[in-house]
Design a protein around this motif. Structure first.
Motif, PDB file in Angstrom:
ATOM      1  N   UNK A 220      -2.105  62.830  -6.310  1.00 21.20           N
ATOM      2  CA  UNK A 220      -3.222  62.162  -5.863  1.00 21.20           C
ATOM      3  C   UNK A 220      -4.528  62.890  -6.709  1.00 21.20           C
ATOM      4  N   UNK A 221      -5.422  62.178  -7.116  1.00 24.03           N
ATOM      5  CA  UNK A 221      -6.476  63.299  -7.592  1.00 24.03           C
ATOM      6  C   UNK A 221      -7.417  63.963  -6.291  1.00 24.03           C
ATOM      7  N   UNK A 222      -7.076  63.474  -5.316  1.00 25.32           N
ATOM      8  CA  UNK A 222      -7.894  64.092  -4.013  1.00 25.32           C
ATOM      9  C   UNK A 222      -6.748  63.965  -2.859  1.00 25.32           C
ATOM     10  N   UNK A 223      -6.842  65.052  -1.914  1.00 26.53           N
ATOM     11  CA  UNK A 223      -6.097  64.827  -0.969  1.00 26.53           C
ATOM     12  C   UNK A 223      -6.814  65.624   0.342  1.00 26.53           C
ATOM     13  N   UNK A 224      -6.751  64.624   1.614  1.00 29.88           N
ATOM     14  CA  UNK A 224      -7.469  65.314   2.747  1.00 29.88           C
ATOM     15  C   UNK A 224      -7.228  66.687   3.083  1.00 29.88           C
ATOM     16  N   UNK A 225      -8.224  67.512   3.193  1.00 31.68           N
ATOM     17  CA  UNK A 225      -8.351  68.843   3.558  1.00 31.68           C
ATOM     18  C   UNK A 225      -8.804  69.153   4.999  1.00 31.68           C
ATOM     19  N   UNK A 226      -8.420  70.494   5.773  1.00 33.41           N
ATOM     20  CA  UNK A 226      -8.902  70.837   6.866  1.00 33.41           C
ATOM     21  C   UNK A 226      -9.502  72.069   6.478  1.00 33.41           C
ATOM     22  N   UNK A 227     -10.482  72.448   7.386  1.00 33.14           N
ATOM     23  CA  UNK A 227     -11.072  73.685   7.322  1.00 33.14           C
ATOM     24  C   UNK A 227     -10.737  74.909   7.956  1.00 33.14           C
ATOM     25  N   UNK A 228      -9.723  74.967   8.651  1.00 25.41           N
ATOM     26  CA  UNK A 228      -9.341  76.249   9.218  1.00 25.41           C
ATOM     27  C   UNK A 228      -7.792  76.097   9.287  1.00 25.41           C
ATOM     28  N   UNK A 229      -7.357  77.488   9.446  1.00 28.31           N
ATOM     29  CA  UNK A 229      -5.876  77.590   9.644  1.00 28.31           C
ATOM     30  C   UNK A 229      -5.475  77.995  10.889  1.00 28.31           C
ATOM     31  N   UNK A 230      -4.526  77.226  11.766  1.00 29.63           N
ATOM     32  CA  UNK A 230      -4.271  77.706  13.040  1.00 29.63           C
ATOM     33  C   UNK A 230      -3.265  78.478  13.051  1.00 29.63           C
ATOM     34  N   UNK A 307      -2.085  75.563   3.354  1.00 31.57           N
ATOM     35  CA  UNK A 307      -2.719  75.121   2.378  1.00 31.57           C
ATOM     36  C   UNK A 307      -3.828  74.189   2.909  1.00 31.57           C
ATOM     37  N   UNK A 308      -4.136  74.015   4.094  1.00 34.31           N
ATOM     38  CA  UNK A 308      -5.019  73.275   4.695  1.00 34.31           C
ATOM     39  C   UNK A 308      -4.869  71.623   4.463  1.00 34.31           C
ATOM     40  N   UNK A 309      -3.475  71.491   4.297  1.00 34.00           N
ATOM     41  CA  UNK A 309      -3.187  70.125   3.595  1.00 34.00           C
ATOM     42  C   UNK A 309      -3.126  69.286   5.066  1.00 34.00           C
TER      43      UNK A 309
END
Length: 463
Positions: A220-230, A307-309
């Motif tokens: 995909x050209x874009x993927x939803x990302x998260x801001x922080x790593x737990x 990878x904040x995926x």
């Protein structure tokens, strides 16, 4: 109320008329921010107990192994012998894995070379067609060379099972990602108008590299990302991976190896072999559940977190399935989405338009071939047991309509246990036959013909 496709992250595409007919267009995959189902379910204390049961059984196997090591062998191995032998020569796998990644990155530059040269050519120039055909034929050749190179590497260095598993799985994953990138971007190039004011937009190198390591094989050209790593979850999942490795080692040492290590050294009757296969139903089911948990939940979530995926739907509630079609669609979303997007969908829309049955059989055939290739070079011999299981369940049972009843779910669980146990026994017995009765100057025939049925004395039990 949301449709089935919308609930599963699938975006519907409207059919457009083409020459007076409606073109058959299937839905496409979309990504969204969501947790894995087990991550959500374990928040319920009643469900969390199931996880505790597996941890308790791991502790039990550990104590059992320690007792056997000390009182029978006089030394403590605690499964480390099986693990060290399985992951031997891992130092060779690491550079080979790095080389596979470099080849995948080079594919990005080759694709851009084809695209940039093509858009400079006039559509009326014959050289453009030759240019397209040149690269079109180079893609399957690259795939074949890729598979062949890894198989030669595994055989030449005689990689043990665990090390060979890592390399073969990673090689397959990278090839699937390469194909996904090419297939998803090729239409952007072919539909691009050379004299347009707009620029050709192909993924950047950084996005492509992110895609190579992201826990998905659908481009995909874009993927939803998260801001922080737990980081607390990173530590938890890492320990779970270690725990599952030891779980496998204990099961092998306590249940599989003792029962199969003498196969080939003495004659067995057909009934004895059959009983050995039936005795491993529980072990086979544990192998299946542990493989699912460590690969599709723990490792995928671990990589996704680093990878904040954000899209963690790597599976759905396959354990509630009342037919094999639902089971295969929900067991491994990562692979099933790739097969749907790049095999089933293309076959249904382009190869044999509107024929879902043909597309489904093609999916299972391709999946069976790749799975069998992986197992062949993991174990070092050809035993098409899993291939036949895939074709039977995929070509027959998935077309069977069954009632949505708990009895059917019980039967599916029983079949999973029985089939997994038989597969564990067959591959294990064939492995020990080849270890116990080695053949000098082995030929291709020796590689592809199972020795279990040629070297083991299958005496008819008349008692």
């Amino acid at each position: 109320m949301a449709s089935h496709e919308e609930r599963n992250g699938i975006k519907t595409t409207n059919n457009k008329p083409e020459n007076g007919r409606k073109k058959k267009i299937l839905p496409t995959k979309t990504f969204k921010d969501r947790e894995s189902l087990l991550t959500v379910l374990v928040e319920n204390p009643h469900i969390k107990v199931v996880k505790h049961m597996f941890i308790a059984s791991l502790i039990g196997l550990f104590v059992n192994t320690v007792a056997h090591d000390y009182f029978k062998n006089g030394k403590l191995k605690v499964g480390l012998g099986v693990i060290s032998r399985g992951f031997d020569k891992l130092h060779l796998v690491v550079p080979a894995w790095g080389l596979l990644n470099i080849c995948s990155i080079l594919c990005y530059f080759c694709f851009n070379l084809w695209a940039n040269v093509r858009i400079q050519m006039s559509p009326k120039v014959k050289y453009r067609q030759v240019w397209d055909l040149l690269w079109l034929f180079s893609v399957p050749i690259y795939y074949i060379i890729h598979f062949r190179a890894v198989s030669v590497f595994v055989g030449y260095f005689s990689l043990p099972i665990a090390s060979a598993t890592v390399l073969c799985l990673e090689q397959t994953r990278l090839l699937m990602k390469t194909h996904a990138f090419i297939r998803s971007n090729i239409e952007k190039v072919t539909s691009f108008k050379s004299h347009s004011d707009k620029d050709l937009k192909v993924a950047s190198l950084s996005h492509y590299i992110y895609f190579l390591f992201a826990p998905t094989i659908v481009y995909s050209d874009t993927y939803p990302r998260r801001k922080t790593i737990r980081w607390n979850l990173i530590g938890q999942w890492f320990m779970e991976v270690i725990g599952v490795i030891f779980y496998y080692a204990f099961l092998l040492e306590r249940f599989v190896i003792p029962g199969h290590k003498d196969v080939g050294l003495k004659p067995y009757s057909m009934s004895e072999l059959f009983l050995m296969m039936c005795d491993h139903g529980t072990v086979g089911l544990l192998f299946l559940l542990l493989g699912f948990y460590v690969v599709l939940h723990t490792v995928q979530n671990l990589i996704g977190e680093l990878m904040l995926f954000a899209d963690r739907e790597f599976y759905r509630d396959w354990w509630t399935s009342t037919n094999y079609s639902d089971y295969f669609r929900t067991w491994n979303i990562v692979v099933s989405d790739w097969l749907y997007t790049y095999v089933y969908k293309d076959c249904y829309e382009l190869v044999v338009p509107g024929n879902k049955a043909f597309a489904k059989v093609l999916v299972f055939l391709l999946s069976a071939i790749v799975h069998e290739w992986i197992l062949t070079y993991i174990f070092g011999f050809f035993l098409p047991a899993l291939f036949l299981v895939f074709l039977f369940t995929g070509s027959c049972l998935t077309f069977l309509k069954t009632p949505d009843h708990s009895i059917v779910n019980i039967l599916i669980w029983y079949c999973l246990a029985l089939g997994s146990g038989w597969l564990v026994s067959l591959y294990s017995m064939e492995y020990f036959v080849r270890v116990n009765v080695p053949v000098e100057n082995s030929t291709v025939r020796d590689f592809i013909v199972p020795r279990l049925f040629t070297l083991v004395s299958l005496e008819v039990d008349t008692t």
